[in-house]
Design a protein around this motif. Structure first.
Motif, PDB file in Angstrom:
ATOM      1  N   LEU A   1       0.823  -1.209   0.000  1.00 38.79           N
ATOM      2  CA  LEU A   1       0.000   0.000   0.000  1.00 38.79           C
ATOM      3  C   LEU A   1       0.858   1.259   0.000  1.00 38.79           C
ATOM      4  N   THR A   2       1.929   1.250   0.780  1.00 39.00           N
ATOM      5  CA  THR A   2       2.807   2.421   0.840  1.00 39.00           C
ATOM      6  C   THR A   2       3.459   2.672  -0.514  1.00 39.00           C
ATOM      7  N   ALA A   3       3.968   1.613  -1.143  1.00 39.47           N
ATOM      8  CA  ALA A   3       4.618   1.755  -2.445  1.00 39.47           C
ATOM      9  C   ALA A   3       3.645   2.297  -3.492  1.00 39.47           C
ATOM     10  N   MET A   4       2.424   1.768  -3.498  1.00 36.24           N
ATOM     11  CA  MET A   4       1.469   2.184  -4.524  1.00 36.24           C
ATOM     12  C   MET A   4       0.978   3.607  -4.280  1.00 36.24           C
ATOM     13  N   LYS A   5       0.857   4.010  -3.007  1.00 36.60           N
ATOM     14  CA  LYS A   5       0.512   5.402  -2.721  1.00 36.60           C
ATOM     15  C   LYS A   5       1.586   6.340  -3.274  1.00 36.60           C
ATOM     16  N   ILE A   6       2.851   5.949  -3.062  1.00 34.84           N
ATOM     17  CA  ILE A   6       3.960   6.780  -3.543  1.00 34.84           C
ATOM     18  C   ILE A   6       3.958   6.856  -5.066  1.00 34.84           C
ATOM     19  N   PHE A   7       3.801   5.725  -5.738  1.00 35.51           N
ATOM     20  CA  PHE A   7       3.819   5.723  -7.206  1.00 35.51           C
ATOM     21  C   PHE A   7       2.644   6.504  -7.776  1.00 35.51           C
ATOM     22  N   THR A   8       1.478   6.399  -7.105  1.00 38.76           N
ATOM     23  CA  THR A   8       0.317   7.182  -7.531  1.00 38.76           C
ATOM     24  C   THR A   8       0.596   8.674  -7.364  1.00 38.76           C
ATOM     25  N   GLN A   9       1.211   9.037  -6.253  1.00 43.37           N
ATOM     26  CA  GLN A   9       1.540  10.440  -5.991  1.00 43.37           C
ATOM     27  C   GLN A   9       2.510  10.978  -7.040  1.00 43.37           C
ATOM     28  N   ILE A  10       3.521  10.179  -7.395  1.00 43.54           N
ATOM     29  CA  ILE A  10       4.480  10.602  -8.417  1.00 43.54           C
ATOM     30  C   ILE A  10       3.782  10.799  -9.754  1.00 43.54           C
ATOM     31  N   SER A  11       2.890   9.856 -10.095  1.00 46.38           N
ATOM     32  CA  SER A  11       2.181   9.962 -11.370  1.00 46.38           C
ATOM     33  C   SER A  11       1.341  11.231 -11.425  1.00 46.38           C
ATOM     34  N   ARG A  12       0.654  11.516 -10.323  1.00 45.29           N
ATOM     35  CA  ARG A  12      -0.183  12.721 -10.294  1.00 45.29           C
ATOM     36  C   ARG A  12       0.667  13.981 -10.363  1.00 45.29           C
ATOM     37  N   GLN A  13       1.773  13.997  -9.623  1.00 42.97           N
ATOM     38  CA  GLN A  13       2.641  15.173  -9.644  1.00 42.97           C
ATOM     39  C   GLN A  13       3.262  15.371 -11.017  1.00 42.97           C
ATOM     40  N   SER A  14       3.585  14.250 -11.685  1.00 37.83           N
ATOM     41  CA  SER A  14       4.155  14.363 -13.024  1.00 37.83           C
ATOM     42  C   SER A  14       3.143  14.951 -13.991  1.00 37.83           C
ATOM     43  N   THR A  15       1.879  14.535 -13.826  1.00 35.69           N
ATOM     44  CA  THR A  15       0.823  15.083 -14.682  1.00 35.69           C
ATOM     45  C   THR A  15       0.647  16.574 -14.431  1.00 35.69           C
ATOM     46  N   GLU A  16       0.637  16.954 -13.162  1.00 38.14           N
ATOM     47  CA  GLU A  16       0.410  18.361 -12.810  1.00 38.14           C
ATOM     48  C   GLU A  16       1.590  19.246 -13.186  1.00 38.14           C
ATOM     49  N   SER A  17       2.794  18.651 -13.354  1.00 41.21           N
ATOM     50  CA  SER A  17       3.960  19.461 -13.685  1.00 41.21           C
ATOM     51  C   SER A  17       3.887  20.022 -15.095  1.00 41.21           C
ATOM     52  N   ASP A  18       2.977  19.465 -15.918  1.00 38.69           N
ATOM     53  CA  ASP A  18       2.826  19.966 -17.280  1.00 38.69           C
ATOM     54  C   ASP A  18       1.969  21.214 -17.353  1.00 38.69           C
ATOM     55  N   VAL A  19       1.286  21.600 -16.245  1.00 40.43           N
ATOM     56  CA  VAL A  19       0.426  22.787 -16.237  1.00 40.43           C
ATOM     57  C   VAL A  19       0.673  23.536 -14.945  1.00 40.43           C
ATOM     58  N   PRO A  20       0.251  24.821 -14.825  1.00 42.94           N
ATOM     59  CA  PRO A  20       0.421  25.550 -13.572  1.00 42.94           C
ATOM     60  C   PRO A  20      -0.255  24.807 -12.436  1.00 42.94           C
ATOM     61  N   THR A  21       0.426  24.672 -11.275  1.00 45.45           N
ATOM     62  CA  THR A  21      -0.091  23.897 -10.155  1.00 45.45           C
ATOM     63  C   THR A  21      -1.092  24.664  -9.326  1.00 45.45           C
ATOM     64  N   LYS A  22      -1.153  25.964  -9.481  1.00 47.56           N
ATOM     65  CA  LYS A  22      -2.072  26.758  -8.689  1.00 47.56           C
ATOM     66  C   LYS A  22      -3.499  26.496  -9.163  1.00 47.56           C
ATOM     67  N   GLU A  23      -4.342  26.122  -8.237  1.00 49.80           N
ATOM     68  CA  GLU A  23      -5.719  25.787  -8.603  1.00 49.80           C
ATOM     69  C   GLU A  23      -6.429  27.013  -9.139  1.00 49.80           C
ATOM     70  N   SER A  24      -7.123  26.842 -10.230  1.00 54.42           N
ATOM     71  CA  SER A  24      -7.826  27.951 -10.870  1.00 54.42           C
ATOM     72  C   SER A  24      -9.295  27.596 -11.021  1.00 54.42           C
ATOM     73  N   THR A  25     -10.057  28.560 -11.490  1.00 52.29           N
ATOM     74  CA  THR A  25     -11.485  28.332 -11.712  1.00 52.29           C
ATOM     75  C   THR A  25     -11.706  27.224 -12.724  1.00 52.29           C
ATOM     76  N   SER A  26     -10.849  27.182 -13.755  1.00 54.12           N
ATOM     77  CA  SER A  26     -11.006  26.158 -14.788  1.00 54.12           C
ATOM     78  C   SER A  26     -10.771  24.763 -14.216  1.00 54.12           C
ATOM     79  N   GLU A  27      -9.817  24.644 -13.265  1.00 56.32           N
ATOM     80  CA  GLU A  27      -9.549  23.347 -12.646  1.00 56.32           C
ATOM     81  C   GLU A  27     -10.738  22.883 -11.818  1.00 56.32           C
ATOM     82  N   VAL A  28     -11.327  23.817 -11.076  1.00 62.92           N
ATOM     83  CA  VAL A  28     -12.508  23.492 -10.282  1.00 62.92           C
ATOM     84  C   VAL A  28     -13.632  23.030 -11.201  1.00 62.92           C
TER      85      VAL A  28
END
Length: 344
Positions: free
Chosen positions: A88-115
């Motif tokens: 569970l710990t390993a998969m949480k970490i890999f999921t977190q990395i995947s999400r962070q990698s996805t978010e690194s392609d766009v501004p990380t600050k939450e905007s109205t469009s993201e909501v």
């Protein structure tokens, strides 16, 4: 970074971590399947990371790898509780990395469009249809693949598929239809791989059987050519048969072998050389029977050796054109083989 292709796997695992079905899934888990999933996730995340990736992501990945190694060690020690924890710990970490990698392609600050996008995603999730019928159809198909694999004696591990089917059913039971669809997609991908493996192995076996049949047919053709010579058949016809024999002996794939045998049959029919075909067919059938008997327990090897000697004698008589004698010996051999069967 290739995050889109792998994100389905992390959604699948996240459902085990966050979906409230952890205990139900683990009740049926085979720890080795968890290790497979963890290592596959590790490899996919590793493909996303480059020298330009942030240090934070690299450190997270190392932590995930450590947990995968600990998972493997826990499995060797039969420590089920620790294995669950590290998985569970390993998969949480890999999921977190995947999400962070996805978010690194766009501004990380939450905007109205993201909501708005999140709201739309939640709305779409609520309209996803129950994929139970698709899961059931795939289960039936996989069962047929298992039968085919057994028929061709192909060694395939279906345990990962079985585990994914159990997971998809749990997700459907918990009304997690979107997650079940992700699992369904993963099942399809594995089915494609298994299908290819079975087709490749079946093709190899069919090719080998075709070559073995061609070799036996060449023996028949040698006898036919010799008979044709003894009967005073013209040199032109003999030459056609010899050319056909050469072509058959050099054929490698099943389609070419079938094509050449059909050509030989056409020559035999055209020049009325089919007189001994029925006898040759019986010889092939006897050879198959003897091959099966040789693989069975309890068969008297002396009886089998005598049967093989008789078969060779039949072939010599066919070679010499002595069809009546060959026919009589074939009848005796058939009775002999039946007696061997009855003695088992």
């Amino acid at each position: 970074m290739k995050t889109i292709a792998t994100f389905g796997l992390f959604i699948l695992v996240a459902s085990m971590v966050l979906g409230g079905a952890t205990s139900n899934v683990y009740a049926q888990d085979d720890s080795t399947i968890l290790l497979k999933l963890a290592k596959r996730a590790q490899n996919q995340v590793q493909n996303q990371i480059s020298s330009e990736s942030p240090d934070k992501i690299k450190r997270l990945f190392e932590e995930g790898v450590q947990n995968v190694n600990s998972l493997e060690k826990a499995i060797r020690n039969n420590d089920v509780d620790s294995a669950k924890k590290h998985f569970l710990t390993a998969m949480k970490i890999f999921t977190q990395i995947s999400r962070q990698s996805t978010e690194s392609d766009v501004p990380t600050k939450e905007s109205t469009s993201e909501v708005a996008a999140k709201t739309a995603s939640d709305s779409a999730r609520s309209t996803v249809k129950d994929p139970s019928n698709d899961i059931q159809r795939l289960q039936v198909y996989v069962n047929s693949l298992k039968t085919i694999a057994k028929k061709y004696n192909v060694s395939i591990d279906f345990s990962e598929l079985d585990e994914l089917f159990r997971l998809s059913k749990q997700q459907i039971k918990d009304n997690q239809f979107t997650l079940a669809l992700d699992t369904l997609q993963k099942i399809k991908e594995i089915i494609v791989e298994i299908n290819k493996e079975i087709r490749d192995e079946a093709s190899k076996q069919e090719s080998q059987r075709a070559k073995e049949y061609a070799q036996k047919y060449l023996e028949q053709l040698d006898r036919l050519i010799e008979n044709a010579k003894n009967q005073g058949v013209s040199d032109e016809i003999i030459k056609k048969l010899e050319n056909a024999r050469e072509n058959l002996s050099s054929a490698n794939n099943p389609n070419d072998i079938i094509k050449e045998i059909r050509e030989i049959l056409s020559i035999k029919k055209q020049f009325e050389l089919t007189k001994n075909d029925r006898l040759e067919s019986r010889v092939l059938q006897v050879e198959k029977t003897m091959s099966r008997l040789s693989q069975m327990d309890g068969v008297d090897q002396d009886d089998l050796a005598n049967a093989k000697d008789t078969l060779q004698s039949i072939k010599r008589h066919l070679y010499d054109g002595e069809f009546d004698t060959a026919n009589e010996l074939l009848r005796d051999l058939a009775k002999q083989l039946q007696e061997i069967k009855n003695s088992l």
